[in-house]
Design a protein around this motif. Sequence first.
Motif, PDB file in Angstrom:
ATOM      1  N   GLU A  63       0.686  -1.147   0.246  1.00  0.00           N
ATOM      2  CA  GLU A  63       0.114   0.041  -0.203  1.00  0.00           C
ATOM      3  C   GLU A  63       0.723   1.300  -0.292  1.00  0.00           C
ATOM      4  OE1 GLU A  63      -3.904   0.727   1.497  1.00  0.00           O
ATOM      5  OE2 GLU A  63      -3.292  -0.425   2.275  1.00  0.00           O
ATOM      6  N   PRO A  64       0.804   2.187  -1.219  1.00  0.00           N
ATOM      7  CA  PRO A  64       1.188   3.378  -0.609  1.00  0.00           C
ATOM      8  C   PRO A  64       0.740   4.224   0.187  1.00  0.00           C
ATOM      9  CG  PRO A  64      -0.712   3.773  -2.536  1.00  0.00           C
ATOM     10  CD  PRO A  64      -0.753   2.268  -1.509  1.00  0.00           C
ATOM     11  N   PRO A  65       1.881   5.308   0.818  1.00  0.00           N
ATOM     12  CA  PRO A  65       1.644   6.281   1.773  1.00  0.00           C
ATOM     13  C   PRO A  65       0.663   7.193   1.048  1.00  0.00           C
ATOM     14  CG  PRO A  65       3.994   6.529   0.484  1.00  0.00           C
ATOM     15  CD  PRO A  65       2.936   5.550   0.096  1.00  0.00           C
ATOM     16  N   PHE A  66      -0.694   8.064   1.558  1.00  0.00           N
ATOM     17  CA  PHE A  66      -0.738   8.862   1.706  1.00  0.00           C
ATOM     18  C   PHE A  66      -0.473  10.140   2.406  1.00  0.00           C
ATOM     19  CE2 PHE A  66      -3.516   6.950   3.896  1.00  0.00           C
ATOM     20  CZ  PHE A  66      -4.355   7.883   4.811  1.00  0.00           C
ATOM     21  N   SER A  67      -1.079  11.255   2.007  1.00  0.00           N
ATOM     22  CA  SER A  67      -0.807  12.294   3.406  1.00  0.00           C
ATOM     23  C   SER A  67      -1.961  13.092   3.251  1.00  0.00           C
ATOM     24  CB  SER A  67      -0.038  13.697   2.593  1.00  0.00           C
ATOM     25  OG  SER A  67      -0.274  14.306   3.728  1.00  0.00           O
ATOM     26  N   HIS A  68      -2.642  12.663   4.950  1.00  0.00           N
ATOM     27  CA  HIS A  68      -3.043  13.871   5.256  1.00  0.00           C
ATOM     28  C   HIS A  68      -3.958  14.833   4.596  1.00  0.00           C
ATOM     29  CE1 HIS A  68      -5.400  10.724   8.446  1.00  0.00           C
ATOM     30  NE2 HIS A  68      -3.852  10.175   8.671  1.00  0.00           N
ATOM     31  N   ALA A  69      -2.982  15.494   4.154  1.00  0.00           N
ATOM     32  CA  ALA A  69      -2.991  16.548   3.740  1.00  0.00           C
ATOM     33  C   ALA A  69      -3.826  17.387   2.366  1.00  0.00           C
ATOM     34  CB  ALA A  69      -1.683  17.656   3.687  1.00  0.00           C
ATOM     35  N   ASP A  70      -3.318  15.664   2.009  1.00  0.00           N
ATOM     36  CA  ASP A  70      -3.406  15.853   0.743  1.00  0.00           C
ATOM     37  C   ASP A  70      -5.223  16.347   0.316  1.00  0.00           C
ATOM     38  OD1 ASP A  70      -1.925  14.344   0.076  1.00  0.00           O
ATOM     39  OD2 ASP A  70      -2.031  12.450  -0.784  1.00  0.00           O
ATOM     40  N   ALA A  72      -6.788  18.845   4.793  1.00  0.00           N
ATOM     41  CA  ALA A  72      -7.905  18.320   4.526  1.00  0.00           C
ATOM     42  C   ALA A  72      -8.641  16.299   4.330  1.00  0.00           C
ATOM     43  CB  ALA A  72      -7.931  18.262   2.683  1.00  0.00           C
ATOM     44  N   SER A  73      -7.156  15.834   4.499  1.00  0.00           N
ATOM     45  CA  SER A  73      -7.815  14.417   4.907  1.00  0.00           C
ATOM     46  C   SER A  73      -8.437  13.645   3.381  1.00  0.00           C
ATOM     47  CB  SER A  73      -8.174  14.347   6.510  1.00  0.00           C
ATOM     48  OG  SER A  73      -7.556  15.274   6.871  1.00  0.00           O
ATOM     49  N   GLN A  74      -8.174  14.415   2.903  1.00  0.00           N
ATOM     50  CA  GLN A  74      -8.593  14.017   1.641  1.00  0.00           C
ATOM     51  C   GLN A  74     -10.055  14.357   1.609  1.00  0.00           C
ATOM     52  OE1 GLN A  74      -6.419   9.550   1.022  1.00  0.00           O
ATOM     53  NE2 GLN A  74      -5.489  11.080  -0.979  1.00  0.00           N
ATOM     54  N   LEU A  75     -10.356  14.854   1.440  1.00  0.00           N
ATOM     55  CA  LEU A  75     -12.142  14.698   1.862  1.00  0.00           C
ATOM     56  C   LEU A  75     -12.635  15.244   0.660  1.00  0.00           C
ATOM     57  CD1 LEU A  75     -14.766  15.103   3.488  1.00  0.00           C
ATOM     58  CD2 LEU A  75     -14.497  17.252   3.830  1.00  0.00           C
ATOM     59  N   THR A  76     -13.909  13.526   0.543  1.00  0.00           N
ATOM     60  CA  THR A  76     -14.616  13.860  -0.745  1.00  0.00           C
ATOM     61  C   THR A  76     -16.082  14.162  -0.431  1.00  0.00           C
ATOM     62  OG1 THR A  76     -14.772  11.820  -0.914  1.00  0.00           O
ATOM     63  CG2 THR A  76     -12.929  13.155  -2.479  1.00  0.00           C
ATOM     64  N   LEU A  77     -16.836  15.062  -1.036  1.00  0.00           N
ATOM     65  CA  LEU A  77     -18.848  15.099  -0.356  1.00  0.00           C
ATOM     66  C   LEU A  77     -19.158  15.227  -1.992  1.00  0.00           C
ATOM     67  CD1 LEU A  77     -17.977  18.440   1.734  1.00  0.00           C
ATOM     68  CD2 LEU A  77     -18.510  15.949   2.075  1.00  0.00           C
ATOM     69  N   THR A  78     -20.071  14.112  -2.023  1.00  0.00           N
ATOM     70  CA  THR A  78     -20.350  13.104  -3.187  1.00  0.00           C
ATOM     71  C   THR A  78     -21.824  13.059  -2.963  1.00  0.00           C
ATOM     72  OG1 THR A  78     -18.663  11.823  -3.106  1.00  0.00           O
ATOM     73  CG2 THR A  78     -20.878  11.639  -4.655  1.00  0.00           C
ATOM     74  N   ILE A  79     -23.021  13.805  -4.124  1.00  0.00           N
ATOM     75  CA  ILE A  79     -24.465  14.063  -3.690  1.00  0.00           C
ATOM     76  C   ILE A  79     -25.526  13.275  -4.375  1.00  0.00           C
ATOM     77  CG2 ILE A  79     -24.597  16.101  -5.204  1.00  0.00           C
ATOM     78  CD1 ILE A  79     -26.841  17.675  -2.899  1.00  0.00           C
ATOM     79  N   GLY A  80     -26.155  12.972  -4.050  1.00  0.00           N
ATOM     80  CA  GLY A  80     -27.292  12.038  -4.938  1.00  0.00           C
ATOM     81  C   GLY A  80     -28.508  12.594  -4.804  1.00  0.00           C
ATOM     82  N   PHE A  81     -29.136  12.373  -5.389  1.00  0.00           N
ATOM     83  CA  PHE A  81     -30.985  12.299  -5.364  1.00  0.00           C
ATOM     84  C   PHE A  81     -31.889  11.511  -5.434  1.00  0.00           C
ATOM     85  CE2 PHE A  81     -28.868  16.545  -7.567  1.00  0.00           C
ATOM     86  CZ  PHE A  81     -28.993  17.339  -6.528  1.00  0.00           C
ATOM     87  N   GLY A  82     -32.645  11.427  -4.082  1.00  0.00           N
ATOM     88  CA  GLY A  82     -33.276  10.067  -4.302  1.00  0.00           C
ATOM     89  C   GLY A  82     -34.680  10.258  -5.136  1.00  0.00           C
TER      90      GLY A  82
END
Lengths: 426, 426
Positions: A49-56, A136-146
């Motif tokens: 597994e590769p390293p990642f930075s929490h700051a990514d 940032a911790s690689q945060l992603t926010l993904t939206i969907g509609f029901g």
Amino acid sequence: MTDPTGTTDTTTTVDERKGVSRRRLFGAVGAGAALAGAGALVGRATAAEPPFSHADVVAFRGEHQAGVVTPAQDRMHFVAFDVTTKSREELEALLKKWTVMAERMTAGEEATPDGAIGDGLYVPPSDTGEALGLAASQLTLTIGFGPSLFDDRFGFASKKPAALEELPHFRADNLDPARSGGDIAIQACANDPQVAVHAIRNLARVAFGTASVRWSQLGFGRTSSTSTTQDTPRNLFGFKDGTNNIKAEETDVVDENVWVAYGDDQPWMAGGTYLVARRIRMLIEQWDRTVLGEQERVIGRSKGSGAPLSGKAEFDELDLDSKKGHDPVIDVDAHVRLASAQELGGIQILRRGYNFTDGSDGFGHLDAGLFFIAYCRNPQEQFVPMQLNLSRNDAMNEYIQHVGSALFVCPPGLAEGQYWGQGLFT
Amino acid sequence: MTDPTGTTDTTTTVDERKGVSRRRLFGAVGAGAALAGAGALVGRATAAEPPFSHADVVAFRGEHQAGVVTPAQDRMHFVAFDVTTKSREELEALLKKWTVMAERMTAGEEATPDGAIGDGLYVPPSDTGEALGLAASQLTLTIGFGPSLFDDRFGFASKKPAALEELPHFRADNLDPARSGGDIAIQACANDPQVAVHAIRNLARVAFGTASVRWSQLGFGRTSSTSTTQDTPRNLFGFKDGTNNIKAEETDVVDENVWVAYGDDQPWMAGGTYLVARRIRMLIEQWDRTVLGEQERVIGRSKGSGAPLSGKAEFDELDLDSKKGHDPVIDVDAHVRLASAQELGGIQILRRGYNFTDGSDGFGHLDAGLFFIAYCRNPQEQFVPMQLNLSRNDAMNEYIQHVGSALFVCPPGLAEGQYWGQGLFT
């Protein structure tokens, strides 16, 4: 995926199982990697597994939404909202506000320019503050509609995609309405759980009066890899999960199975996808009393290496025709067989689930399982036939129960200046 | 604690608040630290925090149990058991088995020598497998015994410490019996949540027929530092929490306030301590609508820097006599005042809590808060007077509700060959 370092033995025979503790071996590899300055950041001890930075930082805008083929982050907070306003304008205003906040937070900034302390003493802070000091911790926010968002409240009926039909009842479903459905979903994934929780909380907060939390789910560990750069993690059955998952690097496969193309359906959602969420309670006590051979028969893979029972290494191809005497090596009801593209006429989905443990169930057991998330181009043609097959035949059904379910359509990614859901309003 | 790098500004004036985003500033520091090969491992962006390796092992045996003054790990899974057997021998056998498993798992090994795959195909695996490939992650397992264990079932009545009296009712307590009490508690802390969950699950599993899970709690982020090597984290009110906490390095203070001494009470528990657990629901929606000045008045600290309102930097001493005109700078009902050693005649406790978010409450809100854990030498003389003071007067009570509570006595650490709870049986 091969192991370039050669340090991780991915085959296991019964004889080898009696040798060195696998966990200890992996641990030793991890410690070595840590000393060498690589591999230690991800909390996995395997060297692959590769390293990642929490700051990514993961880019917020682009052709597609982030959080789908983005290499799966370690932690998740998922929320489904009921829209409580009947005003189309208020809903649009919320989506615009959310977009600005989401873009800021994914960049590692506070939800608002003034943030937790910048507004001064005389107003409520516009950011709740618990992510101050966190990257940032690689945060992603993904939206969907029901499907329910496309009723007659907001004038979206003509925008409803044909594939956004409520999922059918599957055999043995035991769904809790309080953990199912919702007008809008937001999936927050990050490598720091506090960053994911902070994001959902701040979005929920500004929704006051317009939308309220219907249900939410915290996931503590990813159960799928979505990139060839990632190791395959283990679910709470102790098995590697998602070995045959679609990987981001397989762009043709992703285009074919994940992203909605122009001409598929409503023009506003080209480049989007569908999100299926299923809260799957694992009856871990029953599972844990089952012999290893039965566990491996149910899954169709070796518990140690993750190899299909027809092969030797994790990424060996499933050989569904392989026989031992007259019997198939991979059982006719094995999970990997029933969920395989071979069995399903080529159907593939992108899995992106998380392990959960939500306290106890009041009967002396942990309330634990898998929060299954899948992305696909057409749920009616991919997830539904797969789940029909699994719900009828999967040997695993003795050990699981589906207790929550939801389906959402995810719009495409945003160009500069666009906001979440803009295609619904224009 | 001072900041040797000088990169983290710990003072904030109202003017400075309008400047650079605090989170962004911290993020930039963190990214720099990551490039320099330090500070990136912990997921915190401030430069003051030291790196740790997920592979680190915390010693299981010693004078005291680990998990008390051990620098607080990032994640927690806490479980309380009801003992279901009436057999003293079965209980002792379980505690012996648990000890062996706990020592192995804290070393990064599987729960048993044969583990998830080493027993062969014809028996249930003796480890559940989901930690295969994961490193030790600084796992600690800390055991405690509740007052109910000292009833007439097992002959322990004469071993009961005087200070192990059920906690009194505190004003506004709204305790759920299903989240309170328990005969035995085990606190699992680790930097990888899957490692903590795996440990609790495997211990719960082998307890089948002898003890069953009464309640459990997952904590996703530590809210206290217990070492001068750690930054102060933030709770879900967005404030730094535990600035004035006892630190492991203050060995005199620890000996005075945390460890039970010979002669204090029952000889079997010298070197032990008491664990108080309180599930504190935070009414975050109310809090988030409160102006910053009121939030800071309630806490008694600045939200940005964590400095007491009477000072400028986080670790400045609380000056409870400081006045602005005729009014105290730190409000008479401020949380830091009421919980301070000055106010309480020198009382100090070691706090070691975690943030939690457990889905939603069914009313459109997140079920979030603080799982408070405190260790102290005598709960009746330390926690009880502190909580009586807080429950009567704390301005924070408008924003919190105590919904779970438990008290346990933690035996001392183990010498080679000893097992958990041995002092009860001899």
